[in-house]
Design an enzyme around this catalytic site. Structure first.
Site, PDB file in Angstrom:
ATOM      1  N   GLU A   1       3.084  -4.157  -6.289  1.00  0.00           N
ATOM      2  CA  GLU A   1       3.509  -4.332  -7.675  1.00  0.00           C
ATOM      3  C   GLU A   1       4.057  -5.712  -8.006  1.00  0.00           C
ATOM      4  O   GLU A   1       4.999  -5.836  -8.776  1.00  0.00           O
ATOM      5  CB  GLU A   1       4.555  -3.267  -8.042  1.00  0.00           C
ATOM      6  CG  GLU A   1       3.992  -1.875  -7.986  1.00  0.00           C
ATOM      7  CD  GLU A   1       4.990  -0.824  -8.396  1.00  0.00           C
ATOM      8  OE1 GLU A   1       4.628   0.042  -9.180  1.00  0.00           O
ATOM      9  OE2 GLU A   1       6.142  -0.864  -7.899  1.00  0.00           O
TER      10      GLU A   1
HETATM   11  C1  ACM Z   1       5.085   1.811  -4.682  1.00  0.00           C
HETATM   12  O1  ACM Z   1       5.237   2.964  -5.080  1.00  0.00           O
HETATM   13  N1  ACM Z   1       5.275   0.807  -5.505  1.00  0.00           N
HETATM   14  C2  ACM Z   1       4.669   1.503  -3.328  1.00  0.00           C
END
Ligand code: ACM
Length: 701
Positions: free
Chosen positions: A321
């Site tokens: 992310e």
């Molecule tokens: C995640 O849930 N960002 C690994």
């Protein structure tokens, strides 16, 4: 010890079986062993129980494991074992239990965890290649103990067991909410009880840097609010885990999720800063600058320190992310990208990964990271943890990379146990060759901690994670949901003997909410509501690190058993017609209790907003129950109903789906089913009368 032959009646009650699937009908084992044969006799355990350990693997770790087993056996059964039973594991002429391990196991990926366990009239023999395998067998032994009219006994069995997957983990997020040492210790005990073998420790995120770093002390001094683990505490957890044959894989999330790093060392950031520890939940922009050498000099120091502190061969570098916003907003970073032909942030992240990988390799460590770290061309000994879907896992397996599955094991998202249980990293129809399949190493449940505190975290992990543990240990063919739930209920109670608070804290929380002792009405309400699913809790109400996690939504079960039982009884009535008296009676009884509960809930109201917000749920439950009772009696009497009645009831049920206090009423669907049954032919074309589909959603942490 006394060995008894069972009577014919008792034998019949135990189910004689040679196969795993039918044998679980009588035993409470979780995970189910690879092979199990159940005999006809039983071994009665009494105060004269004794154990001897033997073999090259019978070292201090096995002895400690045996003593823990004895402690639990004595505590559960209230048998008074002789002191020598605990103190002397070497010198008993005719021991009841012999534990043999051929060598000391290594706490590393792929170590032999197999064991053989034979309970016969002559006693118990547990044999394993490694002491770790013997520890797994001791857990099975404890699960075999039966307390019934015969007293304490173990059935005659012959078990040959080994795990299906070598990587069976639980991730605990200590960043969003700090988890004190006792949380980790008791959860490691729970993990050992269900044969999990990896604690993935998410130690760093935007909301806190949780590991002491003497070399870079601002990390824990400025990044943690003083809530971090000292090096001695980290060692304590590693040793505690190793004593149970559990690896500890630390995660230091980079380059995104970077606020806590950059709060301490803003000079490494991609944007000017300043930075402060993040207090809310979501995906944030702060990102390490991968184009400056200072970043790698810093990581050399940090990762060398961590490589020395943690024993495991793997270090998890996160990688998830990273939104790239701060990179694209920085002209120098953009210039670096252009100069190197990186057309998108992910390409720059790949460069960063390669640099980090080189540092890890120099420090003798292997790299693991979330999906996003994957890029063809990296060395084949990295491991991909797939959180976004199985497809990326398979894709990397086809290209020669090993991976583990976490998609489908996000226990923070409040899905029912059944969903996790049926989620197989490697189903029989997986589109992989044998070699590719061998690269699927297992999976991990992920306990993200935005919405859990030390008080509630156990109730989100357990008992559901025991079902995930079974998926990762047992043969893939073991998939019977009804039998899983039956055994899970037993396992849940036994997990309590390890000090886990998943059941124990609920009544405490209810008493605090109402400031009263009689919480029966709130308990009844909790049987019909669950926390909202997936990422909806954060969407429905803004929470921060300091928000209370003491409301009804926090006390509620992720998989409310009374609602599930109700739903199953309704399902049977729907399939078979309302002829079964027992199911009809059970359904009516539940509906009457829920209908009448509302007045009692209203009477417990105090000034607490945490109770006031839940009152509409209680009212909705009462209304839904009245509709259910009406529908049941229509179905029973065969009375004709009008289309208006049918449509009005469906509309009111639809309205009852509205969430309050981030909880949802989970008995609406079965009551819709009852209305559909009552409506007979009228229901044939109604959309509402078709079985619902639950679409999973991916978003992040
Ligand atoms: C995640 O849930 N960002 C690994």
């Amino acid at each position: 010890m006394r060995v008894v032959r069972m009577t014919a009646v008792a034998i019949a009650a135990m189910t004689i079986a040679g196969t795993v699937e039918s044998a679980t009908g009588a035993l409470d084992l979780m995970p189910v062993p690879a092979q199990l044969e159940l005999g006809a006799s039983a071994l009665v355990v009494n105060d004269a129980f004794t154990v001897v350990t033997e073999g090259q693997g019978a070292g201090p770790r096995l002895d400690r494991g045996v003593r823990r087993m004895l402690r639990r056996l004595s505590d559960r059964t209230t048998l008074f074992f002789a002191n020598a039973t605990f103190l002397d594991l070497a010198n008993h002429a005719d021991p009841v239990l012999v534990v043999r391990a051929d060598r000391i196991g290594r706490v590393e990926l792929g170590e032999d965890e197999s064991y053989r366990l034979a309970v016969t009239e002559g006693g118990i023999r547990l044999e394993a290649v490694t002491d770790i395998g013997a520890l797994r067998g001791l857990e099975t032994l404890l699960q075999l103990v039966v307390l019934d009219e015969r007293g304490v006994s173990l059935p005659e069995v012959s078990i040959v067991d080994r795990p299906r997957f070598p990587w069976r983990g639980l991730m605990i997020d200590s960043s969003r909410h700090f988890m004190p040492m006792e949380v980790l210790r008791r959860n490691l005990d729970g993990m050992a009880a269900v044969k999990l073998n990896v604690l993935h420790w998410h130690l760093v995120d935007d909301q806190g840097f949780r590991v002491e770093s003497p070399a870079l002390p601002k990390l824990h001094e400025l990044g943690s609010d003083g809530l971090y683990y000292t090096r001695a505490q980290i060692r304590e957890i590693i040793d505690y885990a190793a004593d149970r044959g559990i690896r500890v894989v630390p995660e230091f999330d980079l380059p995104g999720h970077g606020t806590a790093w950059l709060t301490a060392y803003p000079e490494l950031a991609s944007a000017p800063g300043p930075y402060e520890i993040e207090r809310s939940w979501g995906i944030f922009d702060p990102t390490v600058d991968p184009t400056i050498e200072a970043t790698y000099t810093f990581l050399e120091v940090f990762l060398a320190e961590m490589a020395e502190l943690f024993d495991d061969a793997f270090i998890h570098i996160g990688g998830d992310e990273n939104n790239g916003k701060d990179w694209l907003a920085n002209p120098e970073i953009v210039a670096f990208m252009e100069a190197n032909g990186y057309h998108e942030p992910l390409a720059l992240q790949r460069y960063f990964n390669e640099r980090v990988l080189a540092i890890l390799t120099r420090n003798g460590k292997r790299m693991i990271g979330w999906d996003e770290i994957f890029q063809n061309g990296l060395p084949k000994d990295i491991v991909i943890q797939s959180w976004r879907g199985r497809e990326s896992l398979y894709e990397s397996a086809r290209l020669g990379y090993s991976g583990i599955l976490s998609n489908g094991y996000y226990i923070d998202l409040i899905h029912p146990t059944s969903d996790h249980y049926l989620n197989d990293p490697l189903p029989a129809d997986a589109p992989l060759s044998a070699d590719e399949s061998a690269r699927i190493l297992g999976g991990e449940a992920t306990m993200w901690a935005e919405f859990v505190s030390p008080e509630t975290v156990d109730s989100r992990i357990w008992p559901r994670t025991a079902a995930i543990a079974e998926r990762l240990w047992s043969p893939g063919a073991v998939r019977d949901l009804e039998d899983m739930y039956r055994r899970l209920d037993r396992v849940s109670l036994r997990l309590e003997e390890l000090g886990l608070l998943h059941e124990r804290n609920r009544p405490v929380m209810l008493r605090r909410l109402c400031g009263c002792r009689d919480t029966a009405a709130l308990e009844v309400l909790l049987g019909a509501i669950e926390p909202v699913k997936v990422y909806n809790r954060g969407r429905l109400r803004a929470h921060t690190q300091f928000s209370p996690l003491t409301r009804m939504v926090d006390a509620a079960w992720p998989d409310a058993e009374p609602a599930r039982e109700f739903g199953r009884a309704v399902e049977r009535l729907r399939e078979a017609g309302v002829t079964d008296v027992e199911d009809r009676t059970a359904v009516r009884r539940s509906l009457e209790i829920w209908r009448d509960n509302h007045a009692a809930v209203a009477a417990t109201l105090t000034g607490s907003p945490g109770l006031t917000e839940i009152l509409p749920m209680s009212a909705a439950l009462a209304e839904v129950s009245v509709i259910g009772l009406e529908a049941l009696s229509v179905a029973e009497t065969g009375k004709d109903i009008t289309r208006d009645w049918f449509e009005d009831r469906l509309a009111r049920l639809e309205a009852a789906r509205e969430s309050h206090g981030q909880t949802e009423l989970v008995v609406v669907d079965p009551v819709v089913s009852l209305v559909c049954v009552a409506a007979g032919r009228l229901a044939a074309r109604a959309e509402e009368c078709r079985p619902a589909d639950d679409a999973p959603t991916a978003a992040g942490h």
